[in-house]
Design an enzyme around this catalytic site. Structure first.
Site, PDB file in Angstrom:
ATOM      1  N   ASP A  67      15.070   4.767  12.769  1.00 38.56           N
ATOM      2  CA  ASP A  67      14.054   4.257  11.849  1.00 38.56           C
ATOM      3  C   ASP A  67      14.093   2.734  11.735  1.00 38.56           C
ATOM      4  O   ASP A  67      15.009   2.075  12.234  1.00 38.56           O
ATOM      5  CB  ASP A  67      14.218   4.898  10.448  1.00 38.56           C
ATOM      6  CG  ASP A  67      15.673   4.990  10.005  1.00 38.56           C
ATOM      7  OD1 ASP A  67      16.502   4.217  10.512  1.00 38.56           O
ATOM      8  OD2 ASP A  67      15.977   5.837   9.154  1.00 38.56           O
ATOM      9  N   ASN A 136      20.071  12.619  -1.388  1.00 43.33           N
ATOM     10  CA  ASN A 136      19.044  13.634  -1.651  1.00 43.33           C
ATOM     11  C   ASN A 136      18.816  14.550  -0.449  1.00 43.33           C
ATOM     12  O   ASN A 136      17.877  15.336  -0.428  1.00 43.33           O
ATOM     13  CB  ASN A 136      17.719  12.949  -2.045  1.00 43.33           C
ATOM     14  CG  ASN A 136      17.143  12.082  -0.927  1.00 43.33           C
ATOM     15  OD1 ASN A 136      17.720  11.982   0.153  1.00 43.33           O
ATOM     16  ND2 ASN A 136      16.011  11.448  -1.183  1.00 43.33           N
ATOM     17  N   HIS A 138      18.166  13.490   2.674  1.00 43.73           N
ATOM     18  CA  HIS A 138      17.274  13.010   3.737  1.00 43.73           C
ATOM     19  C   HIS A 138      18.065  12.773   5.027  1.00 43.73           C
ATOM     20  O   HIS A 138      19.262  12.500   4.997  1.00 43.73           O
ATOM     21  CB  HIS A 138      16.458  11.777   3.308  1.00 43.73           C
ATOM     22  CG  HIS A 138      17.191  10.482   3.225  1.00 43.73           C
ATOM     23  ND1 HIS A 138      16.753   9.432   2.451  1.00 43.73           N
ATOM     24  CD2 HIS A 138      18.321  10.036   3.815  1.00 43.73           C
ATOM     25  CE1 HIS A 138      17.582   8.418   2.584  1.00 43.73           C
ATOM     26  NE2 HIS A 138      18.536   8.755   3.391  1.00 43.73           N
ATOM     27  N   GLU A 143      12.259  12.132   3.829  1.00 40.71           N
ATOM     28  CA  GLU A 143      12.583  12.390   2.426  1.00 40.71           C
ATOM     29  C   GLU A 143      12.248  13.841   2.063  1.00 40.71           C
ATOM     30  O   GLU A 143      11.549  14.531   2.818  1.00 40.71           O
ATOM     31  CB  GLU A 143      11.773  11.423   1.540  1.00 40.71           C
ATOM     32  CG  GLU A 143      12.055   9.943   1.793  1.00 40.71           C
ATOM     33  CD  GLU A 143      13.409   9.469   1.261  1.00 40.71           C
ATOM     34  OE1 GLU A 143      14.295  10.297   0.977  1.00 40.71           O
ATOM     35  OE2 GLU A 143      13.591   8.248   1.156  1.00 40.71           O
TER      36      GLU A 143
HETATM   37  P1  PGA Z   1      24.453   5.469   4.043  1.00 37.22           P
HETATM   38  O1  PGA Z   1      23.006   6.031   4.260  1.00 37.22           O
HETATM   39  O2  PGA Z   1      25.174   5.688   5.333  1.00 37.22           O
HETATM   40  O3  PGA Z   1      24.269   4.015   3.738  1.00 37.22           O
HETATM   41  O4  PGA Z   1      25.059   6.236   2.915  1.00 37.22           O
HETATM   42  C1  PGA Z   1      22.829   7.287   4.826  1.00 37.22           C
HETATM   43  C2  PGA Z   1      21.400   7.710   4.682  1.00 37.22           C
HETATM   44  O5  PGA Z   1      20.776   7.361   3.661  1.00 37.22           O
HETATM   45  O6  PGA Z   1      20.898   8.409   5.562  1.00 37.22           O
END
Ligand code: PGA
Length: 246
Positions: A67, A136, A138, A143
């Site tokens: 992304d 959450n 994702h 999302e």
């Molecule tokens: P993080 O993000 O590695 O910074 O916890 C993971 C994500 O949100 O997919």
């Protein structure tokens, strides 16, 4: 779905890097799907160490990132282009033209989404896709509520994601509220998936994932449709499962 539980973040990172390194060393060409965020940083450090100390070469490796924020120039310090350059690409011998990320400043975002999906099909699919997981649930920036059939698309980031990302920006107003992300369908094209999770803040998401209930409000549950997923996690991320099985 396999689960590999490590004592801590450092050993989780080493284990994930070792899986990738073994693939690179045993194949002529490797396609990696890569993630950003805090979680894979230690894995990238371990890959860089492998390059410097064991001579692992990335000259025949191709990368496809999950992304990119919409509206940030690749040179913006918080863009995922910058992240990948800083934390991996500039420190190994990968030819930069073999590294792919969506362009979050494309004039036509819908054309960019189609172009990126075609790139995934042409260059990939990834032999190994690295994923983090949001609190959450994702994956990429898919999302809760994202269609499991989705390919690369534009997404409005959830309020909880904006809050989590705010730590990288000076003010909340600077946090981009949209991104281009591979869709869940794009992610499921990968041959193997490594999902990394570290820390107590991921323990709920890991527990929910291991309940094995498919639910579009919990995007990571789509991974149960994939035949080769390995969770590489640390004790803290495993803690809610552990406390229940006692
Ligand atoms: P993080 O993000 O590695 O910074 O916890 C993971 C994500 O949100 O997919």
């Amino acid at each position: 779905m396999n689960i590999l539980v490590n004592d801590d973040y450092a050993s989780m990172s080493q284990q994930a890097a070792a899986i990738i390194e073994a693939h690179i060393c045993n194949h002529e060409r490797t396609v990696l799907g890569l993630a950003t965020g805090s979680t894979p940083l230690g894995m990238y450090e371990a890959l860089i160490e492998g390059h410097h100390t064991r001579g692992v070469s990335f000259k025949q490796t191709f990368t496809l990132n999950l992304d990119e924020y919409i509206g940030l120039q690749p040179s913006h310090p918080q863009s995922y282009h910058s992240y990948m350059h800083t934390h991996l690409f500039s420190k190994i011998d990968i030819p930069l033209h073999q590294t792919y990320l969506p362009n979050g400043t494309a004039q036509s975002l819908s054309d960019e989404c189609s172009r990126y999906e075609q790139t995934i099909d042409k260059v990939g699919p990834p032999d190994i896709q690295v994923l983090g997981i949001g609190e959450n649930g994702h994956i990429g920036f898919n999302e809760p509520g994202s269609a499991f059939s989705g390919t690369t698309h534009v997404i409005d980031l959830a309020p909880s994601t904006l809050k989590a990302n705010a730590r990288f920006f000076d003010t909340m107003d600077e946090v981009p509220n949209q991104a281009i992300t591979m869709g869940i369908q794009s992610i499921l094209k990968s041959k193997r998936i490594l999902l990394l999770a570290s820390g107590e803040n991921k323990a709920w998401a890991v527990k929910k994932l291991m309940e094995k209930k498919i639910d579009d409000q919990f995007p990571a549950s789509a991974l149960h449709y994939h035949p080769d997923v390995t969770l590489v996690i640390d004790q803290k991320a495993y803690s809610q499962i552990q406390s229940e099985s006692r």
